[in-house]
Design a protein around this motif. Structure first.
Motif, mmCIF file in Angstrom:
data_model
loop_
_atom_site.group_PDB
_atom_site.id
_atom_site.type_symbol
_atom_site.label_atom_id
_atom_site.label_comp_id
_atom_site.label_asym_id
_atom_site.label_seq_id
_atom_site.Cartn_x
_atom_site.Cartn_y
_atom_site.Cartn_z
ATOM 1 N N LEU A 1 0.821 -1.205 0.000
ATOM 2 C CA LEU A 1 0.000 0.000 0.000
ATOM 3 C C LEU A 1 0.856 1.257 0.000
ATOM 4 O O LEU A 1 0.586 2.192 -0.743
ATOM 5 C CB LEU A 1 -0.957 -0.010 1.194
ATOM 6 C CG LEU A 1 -2.142 0.923 1.092
ATOM 7 C CD1 LEU A 1 -2.916 0.721 -0.198
ATOM 8 C CD2 LEU A 1 -3.064 0.738 2.282
ATOM 9 N N SER A 2 1.922 1.267 0.798
ATOM 10 C CA SER A 2 2.847 2.401 0.750
ATOM 11 C C SER A 2 3.946 2.087 -0.251
ATOM 12 O O SER A 2 4.041 2.725 -1.285
ATOM 13 C CB SER A 2 3.467 2.691 2.123
ATOM 14 O OG SER A 2 4.512 3.628 1.979
ATOM 15 N N ILE B 1 -5.266 5.864 -2.298
ATOM 16 C CA ILE B 1 -3.997 5.910 -1.568
ATOM 17 C C ILE B 1 -3.717 7.328 -1.071
ATOM 18 O O ILE B 1 -2.938 7.536 -0.158
ATOM 19 C CB ILE B 1 -2.854 5.337 -2.438
ATOM 20 C CG1 ILE B 1 -3.168 3.872 -2.776
ATOM 21 C CG2 ILE B 1 -1.505 5.445 -1.745
ATOM 22 C CD1 ILE B 1 -2.225 3.216 -3.744
ATOM 23 N N GLN C 1 -1.777 0.375 -6.618
ATOM 24 C CA GLN C 1 -1.291 -0.751 -5.827
ATOM 25 C C GLN C 1 -2.090 -1.992 -6.165
ATOM 26 O O GLN C 1 -3.293 -1.930 -6.393
ATOM 27 C CB GLN C 1 -1.445 -0.416 -4.337
ATOM 28 C CG GLN C 1 -0.958 -1.490 -3.380
ATOM 29 C CD GLN C 1 -2.044 -2.485 -2.971
ATOM 30 O OE1 GLN C 1 -3.223 -2.183 -2.998
ATOM 31 N NE2 GLN C 1 -1.623 -3.679 -2.622
#
Length: 180
Positions: A98-99, A137, A146
């Motif tokens: 996700l990051s 995000i 993502q």
């Protein structure tokens, strides 16, 4: 008519899929950086003739792929001659987590465009909260997408692809305003 180009590297097809949506939104030509980090002389000319260039790369180990970095280093010829000065620039990336430190990839694109004297276009969309929402995000620097580490490109959430298309539209619209 504004000429936009999406130039990207894709290792496994995920970045290619996002690039297609960005290009659709921008009505842009697409240039794929090959597995050795190269593009053709004709593709360099296409970039030089563009009003807007949108950069794309997967985020690998917190940064753009080495193939994209090789392309960026080769753009020093354009830097030396101011070939990209005053062009509009934008960027997008995708990673498995996700990051995934995607921001560092977008910041790399921003720095590259600033070195060329380009005008960076951000992504002003408010973040969505649902899993398939646009800008889920929450990136304002460009597009972040993502999908899981073992998922195929077809599994990229539709909200991420819709965000990519809307961002392409925005970059093209800003190029049209700047180059009117």
């Amino acid at each position: 008519m504004t000429k936009a180009v999406v130039v990207y590297h894709s290792g496994y097809g995920h970045t290619q899929r996002v690039a297609q949506f960005v290009a659709e939104g921008a009505k842009a030509a697409i240039i794929a950086i090959d597995a050795d980090g190269n593009i053709t002389d004709a593709e360099w000319e296409t970039l030089n003739a563009a009003d807007a260039i949108i950069f794309g790369s997967p985020t690998y180990m917190g940064m753009a792929s080495w193939q994209f970095k090789k392309f960026a280093d080769a753009s020093s010829k354009q830097w030396y001659s101011d070939a990209w000065k005053d062009k509009v620039a934008g960027g997008f990336t995708i990673s498995a987590s996700l990051s995934g430190d995607k921001l560092s990839t977008l910041q790399y694109f921003i720095t590259l465009s600033m070195q060329h004297g380009m005008v960076w276009v951000g992504q002003p969309m408010k973040p969505g909260r649902e899993a398939d929402a646009m800008n889920r995000i929450g990136s304002n620097s460009g597009v972040m997408a993502q999908v899981g580490p073992t998922s195929p490109a077809a599994d990229i959430p539709q909200g991420d692809l819709d965000t990519a298309k809307a961002y392409g539209e925005r970059v093209a619209a800003m190029a049209a305003k700047l180059h009117a």
